[in-house]
Scaffold this motif. Structure first.
Motif, short mmCIF file in Angstrom:
data_model
loop_
_atom_site.label_atom_id
_atom_site.label_comp_id
_atom_site.label_asym_id
_atom_site.label_seq_id
_atom_site.Cartn_x
_atom_site.Cartn_y
_atom_site.Cartn_z
N SER A 197 65.31 -8.42 -46.48
CA SER A 197 65.93 -7.72 -45.07
C SER A 197 65.03 -6.37 -44.66
CB SER A 197 67.38 -7.82 -45.05
OG SER A 197 68.19 -8.96 -45.13
N VAL A 198 65.13 -5.57 -45.81
CA VAL A 198 64.43 -4.39 -45.22
C VAL A 198 62.93 -4.47 -45.00
CG1 VAL A 198 63.82 -1.91 -46.36
CG2 VAL A 198 66.22 -3.08 -46.46
N ARG A 199 62.38 -5.23 -46.03
CA ARG A 199 60.98 -5.58 -45.62
C ARG A 199 60.71 -6.14 -44.14
NH1 ARG A 199 56.60 -7.66 -49.37
NH2 ARG A 199 55.42 -6.15 -48.02
N LEU A 200 61.55 -7.13 -43.69
CA LEU A 200 61.20 -7.50 -42.45
C LEU A 200 61.57 -6.70 -41.18
CD1 LEU A 200 62.51 -11.24 -43.00
CD2 LEU A 200 60.20 -10.46 -43.04
N LEU A 201 62.76 -5.85 -41.71
CA LEU A 201 62.91 -4.87 -40.41
C LEU A 201 61.79 -3.96 -40.19
CD1 LEU A 201 66.76 -4.15 -41.26
CD2 LEU A 201 66.00 -5.08 -39.29
N LYS A 202 61.16 -3.62 -41.37
CA LYS A 202 60.25 -2.39 -41.43
C LYS A 202 58.90 -3.04 -40.57
CE LYS A 202 60.98 0.30 -45.55
NZ LYS A 202 60.29 0.67 -46.83
N ALA A 203 58.87 -4.63 -40.67
CA ALA A 203 57.60 -5.13 -40.02
C ALA A 203 57.95 -5.53 -38.60
CB ALA A 203 57.44 -6.65 -40.84
N GLY A 204 59.15 -5.35 -38.06
CA GLY A 204 59.44 -5.40 -36.83
C GLY A 204 60.42 -6.42 -36.49
N PHE A 205 60.86 -7.31 -37.39
CA PHE A 205 61.85 -8.52 -36.99
C PHE A 205 63.23 -7.99 -36.80
CE2 PHE A 205 58.15 -10.30 -39.49
CZ PHE A 205 57.80 -11.31 -38.92
N LEU A 249 76.43 -7.40 -50.61
CA LEU A 249 76.22 -6.94 -49.28
C LEU A 249 76.37 -5.46 -49.16
CD1 LEU A 249 77.84 -9.45 -46.95
CD2 LEU A 249 75.52 -9.03 -47.08
N ALA A 250 77.15 -5.06 -49.89
CA ALA A 250 77.34 -3.39 -49.90
C ALA A 250 76.30 -2.54 -50.41
CB ALA A 250 78.72 -2.94 -50.63
N LYS A 251 75.73 -3.23 -51.32
CA LYS A 251 74.42 -2.53 -52.01
C LYS A 251 73.43 -2.61 -51.15
CE LYS A 251 72.65 -0.59 -55.38
NZ LYS A 251 72.80 0.89 -56.06
N ALA A 252 73.34 -3.91 -50.18
CA ALA A 252 72.33 -4.04 -49.50
C ALA A 252 72.28 -3.26 -48.38
CB ALA A 252 72.18 -5.56 -48.95
N ALA A 292 69.37 -0.31 -47.31
CA ALA A 292 68.91 -0.15 -46.07
C ALA A 292 69.12 1.14 -45.37
CB ALA A 292 69.57 -1.32 -45.08
N ARG A 293 70.11 1.88 -45.57
CA ARG A 293 70.32 3.12 -45.04
C ARG A 293 69.34 4.02 -45.76
NH1 ARG A 293 76.35 5.31 -44.53
NH2 ARG A 293 75.00 7.12 -43.71
N LYS A 294 69.10 3.83 -46.89
CA LYS A 294 68.22 4.75 -47.68
C LYS A 294 66.63 4.85 -47.04
CE LYS A 294 70.43 4.82 -52.31
NZ LYS A 294 70.53 4.28 -53.60
N HIS A 295 66.39 3.57 -46.48
CA HIS A 295 65.21 3.27 -45.94
C HIS A 295 65.15 3.48 -44.29
CE1 HIS A 295 64.50 1.40 -49.68
NE2 HIS A 295 62.98 1.32 -49.42
N GLY A 296 66.53 3.86 -43.67
CA GLY A 296 66.34 4.57 -42.34
C GLY A 296 67.04 3.39 -41.52
N TYR A 297 67.62 2.24 -42.02
CA TYR A 297 68.00 1.19 -41.34
C TYR A 297 69.38 1.02 -41.53
CZ TYR A 297 63.07 0.09 -40.92
OH TYR A 297 61.46 0.31 -40.56
#
Length: 273
Positions: free
Chosen positions: A74-82, A94-97, A101-106
């Motif tokens: 999910s994070v990789r795809l967000l970074k790629a613009g999806f 889900l809580a860990k995900a 994501a927050r650690k990566h800015g999403y």
């Protein structure tokens, strides 16, 4: 599901062959260790842009990640613009995900849902659905597999795409287990290997450097059986890759990745014959 650090398999773990049991397997303890097993940086490097390229080549913009786990894809795809909506059946995962994501800015858009009732709990249509991490093998009954695939099919746009992966269970069942430990579980000094295998169950043990151990019970899906199910549900064209390669020897890949198109092509079967 109550968060706990102890998995529960009862007195005879190899008799636990129920789809719903995943709720007792993906507990807080394993969610906390999962990223150590994956090693995000190494996995991203070894995996390359396979999924990103496969989606972009087909014009995908909106993706439903139905087995987000701790959020790696999910994070990789967000970074790629999806645009991504992330689903899992485990609240702890889900809580860990969401935290990752927050650690990566999403800010991850998360939904707690069972694949068999996906249309009930998740709204909208999607250009693509991804079901990765060998997750589909938690479905132990054929009716559950058919129901989940039908839910995926219904949530895709008319020309949508399903990307689903699985371990190479054919080789595990027929020749025994081996792993290159390159593409999927890349953590250092972490092992993931089966301690029991039969035609109805593969029980994997995950061991970590601190001495902790966890288990997952999974159904050993054969590649051609799963391809047949996808076709019978309605997917028109299915391409299968071995460790992200289009050409491979059947026994060599650790994982198969199926890319299935919903788009209706008249007389496709006749064209392929």
């Amino acid at each position: 599901m109550d968060s706990t650090h102890a998995q529960s398999f009862g007195d005879n773990p190899i008799e636990v062959r129920e789809t719903d049991h995943y709720k007792h397997e993906y507990i807080e303890g394993i969610a906390d260790k999962w990223d150590e097993l994956i090693d995000w940086d190494t996995r991203a490097k070894n995996e390359g842009d396979f999924f990103i390229s496969a989606l972009k080549e087909r014009g995908v913009k909106k993706v439903l990640d139905v087995s987000t786990g701790t959020g790696f894809h999910s994070v990789r795809l967000l970074k790629a613009g999806f645009e991504v909506v992330s689903v899992d059946g485990s609240a702890d995962m889900l809580a860990k995900a969401f935290e990752n994501a927050r650690k990566h800015g999403y800010i991850l858009r998360t939904v707690l849902a069972d694949w068999r009732f996906l249309n009930r709990d998740v709204h909208g249509e999607y250009d693509a659905i991804i079901c990765l991490g060998n997750s589909f093998t938690h479905l132990f009954k054929e009716r559950d597999r058919r129901k989940a695939l039908a839910e995926y099919y219904a949530m895709l746009k008319h020309d949508g795409l399903l990307v689903l992966d699985q371990r190479n269970y054919d080789t595990i069942l027929d020749h025994g287990y081996s792993s290159k430990h390159i593409y999927h579980y890349c953590g250092e000094n972490v092992t993931a290997e089966p301690e029991h295998v039969d035609e109805g169950l593969t029980r994997f043990k995950y061991s970590f450097p601190d001495g902790s151990e966890f288990h997952l019970n999974m159904f050993p899906l054969r590649k051609n059986y799963l391809r047949r199910l996808m076709k019978e549900v309605g997917f028109q064209k299915i391409e299968t890759y071995g460790d992200f390669q289009e050409t491979y020897h059947e026994a060599e890949p650790d994982f198969f990745t199926h890319v299935a198109e919903k788009r209706y092509v008249p007389d496709l079967e006749e064209e392929q014959n």
